[in-house]
Write a protein that holds these residues in place. Structure first.
Motif, PDB file in Angstrom:
ATOM      1  N   MET A   1       0.856  -1.190   0.000  1.00  0.00           N
ATOM      2  CA  MET A   1       0.000   0.000   0.000  1.00  0.00           C
ATOM      3  C   MET A   1       0.894   1.244   0.000  1.00  0.00           C
ATOM      4  N   THR A   2       0.610   2.144  -0.904  1.00  0.00           N
ATOM      5  CA  THR A   2       1.405   3.365  -0.995  1.00  0.00           C
ATOM      6  C   THR A   2       0.971   4.362   0.070  1.00  0.00           C
ATOM      7  N   LEU A   3       1.842   5.342   0.297  1.00  0.00           N
ATOM      8  CA  LEU A   3       1.521   6.369   1.289  1.00  0.00           C
ATOM      9  C   LEU A   3       0.355   7.250   0.836  1.00  0.00           C
ATOM     10  N   ALA A   4       0.208   7.419  -0.482  1.00  0.00           N
ATOM     11  CA  ALA A   4      -0.923   8.205  -0.972  1.00  0.00           C
ATOM     12  C   ALA A   4      -2.243   7.518  -0.651  1.00  0.00           C
ATOM     13  N   LEU A   6      -2.681   5.344   1.769  1.00  0.00           N
ATOM     14  CA  LEU A   6      -2.828   5.384   3.218  1.00  0.00           C
ATOM     15  C   LEU A   6      -3.313   6.754   3.693  1.00  0.00           C
ATOM     16  N   SER A   7      -2.849   7.805   3.043  1.00  0.00           N
ATOM     17  CA  SER A   7      -3.290   9.151   3.416  1.00  0.00           C
ATOM     18  C   SER A   7      -4.775   9.333   3.156  1.00  0.00           C
ATOM     19  N   ILE A   8      -5.249   8.815   2.022  1.00  0.00           N
ATOM     20  CA  ILE A   8      -6.676   8.921   1.709  1.00  0.00           C
ATOM     21  C   ILE A   8      -7.510   8.126   2.705  1.00  0.00           C
ATOM     22  N   PHE A  34       1.507  14.149  11.635  1.00  0.00           N
ATOM     23  CA  PHE A  34       2.814  13.782  12.168  1.00  0.00           C
ATOM     24  C   PHE A  34       3.121  12.309  11.908  1.00  0.00           C
ATOM     25  N   LEU A  35       2.144  11.434  12.134  1.00  0.00           N
ATOM     26  CA  LEU A  35       2.377  10.006  11.935  1.00  0.00           C
ATOM     27  C   LEU A  35       2.656   9.671  10.475  1.00  0.00           C
ATOM     28  N   LEU A  36       1.882  10.256   9.564  1.00  0.00           N
ATOM     29  CA  LEU A  36       2.114  10.000   8.141  1.00  0.00           C
ATOM     30  C   LEU A  36       3.445  10.580   7.682  1.00  0.00           C
TER      31      LEU A  36
END
Length: 245
Positions: A1-4, A6-8, A34-36
């Motif tokens: 899973m990409t950070l993008a 995960l952010s969504i 902060f966590l992301l």
């Protein structure tokens, strides 16, 4: 899973968490940022640098200022002034929510805070002067949107900063031009709303009497009655029948 992705997912979870009573979206979003950021390998200083300190100070200061203005009667004074200037004309009274919303956001109030202030005023006008509540609400929201590009508003400050970062040269009169353009567009919308309201009967025709000023001195109290003392007085002696006189 990409950070993008995960952010969504985190953003969707924060929006869903607002349904929980007492959940603070601002604190939750700050902790999630902060966590992301740490998960993406960004240092703590870089994550902190993303925090808009200037906007934070502006929002807190303006919100506190208008909270004091609401409690010390400044907004009530402004409302009474608008009613006196309207002279009882119902069409001009219907524009009072537009004027109050434009003044609040042009002075730097956030749209959410301005909506919380203007909404009860607009609905109160609608009930008092038999104006359509929908029409009063639309005029109030139009006024709030019209003042968003003020030099003191958050969106006006953001527009100037972004133009400077992107290398877009703006003349010195650009902030005033933005505000004037927003107000002019809002007045055009108000004219159309008022025309439809008069046509559909949302605004009564004619004039009405504005509320008179209340006296500042309290009414005179009734005088206290003098207390009467009960005194005992002996009754005259009675003569029995057949008694000698």
């Amino acid at each position: 899973m990409t950070l993008a992705t995960l952010s969504i997912i985190v953003l969707a979870g924060l929006l869903a968490a607002t349904l929980i009573p007492g959940f603070d979206l601002g604190l939750g979003a700050l902790a999630a940022a902060f966590l992301l950021g740490l998960a993406a390998g960004v240092t703590e200083n870089d994550v902190t640098a993303f925090f808009p300190a200037d906007f934070f100070v502006l929002i807190v200061g303006v919100t506190a200022l208008f909270a004091v203005a609401q409690h010390n009667g400044t907004l009530d004074w402004l409302l009474d002034l608008l009613l006196r200037l309207a002279g009882g004309r119902l069409v001009l009274i219907a524009l009072a929510p537009f004027a109050i919303g434009a003044v609040l956001t042009a002075a730097g109030t956030l749209p959410a805070a301005a909506t919380a202030i203007v909404s009860p005023i607009a609905l109160g006008f609608a009930a008092r002067y038999r104006i359509s509540p929908m029409l009063a609400a639309v005029l109030g929201v139009t006024g709030i949107i019209s003042g968003l590009l003020s030099p003191l508003a958050v969106y006006g400050v953001t527009a100037r900063e972004l133009s400077g970062k992107l290398g877009i040269g703006l003349p010195g009169s650009a902030p005033v031009t933005f505000l004037a353009g927003g107000l002019l567009a809002g007045l055009v919308v108000c004219a159309g709303v008022l025309a439809v309201g008069r046509w559909k009967g949302g605004i009564p025709r004619g004039r009405t009497s504005t509320p008179a000023e209340t006296p500042t001195t309290p009414p005179s109290l009734p005088r206290k009655r003098r207390a009467h003392r009960l005194r005992w007085r002996p009754s005259p002696p009675r003569l029995l029948p057949g008694a000698a006189r």
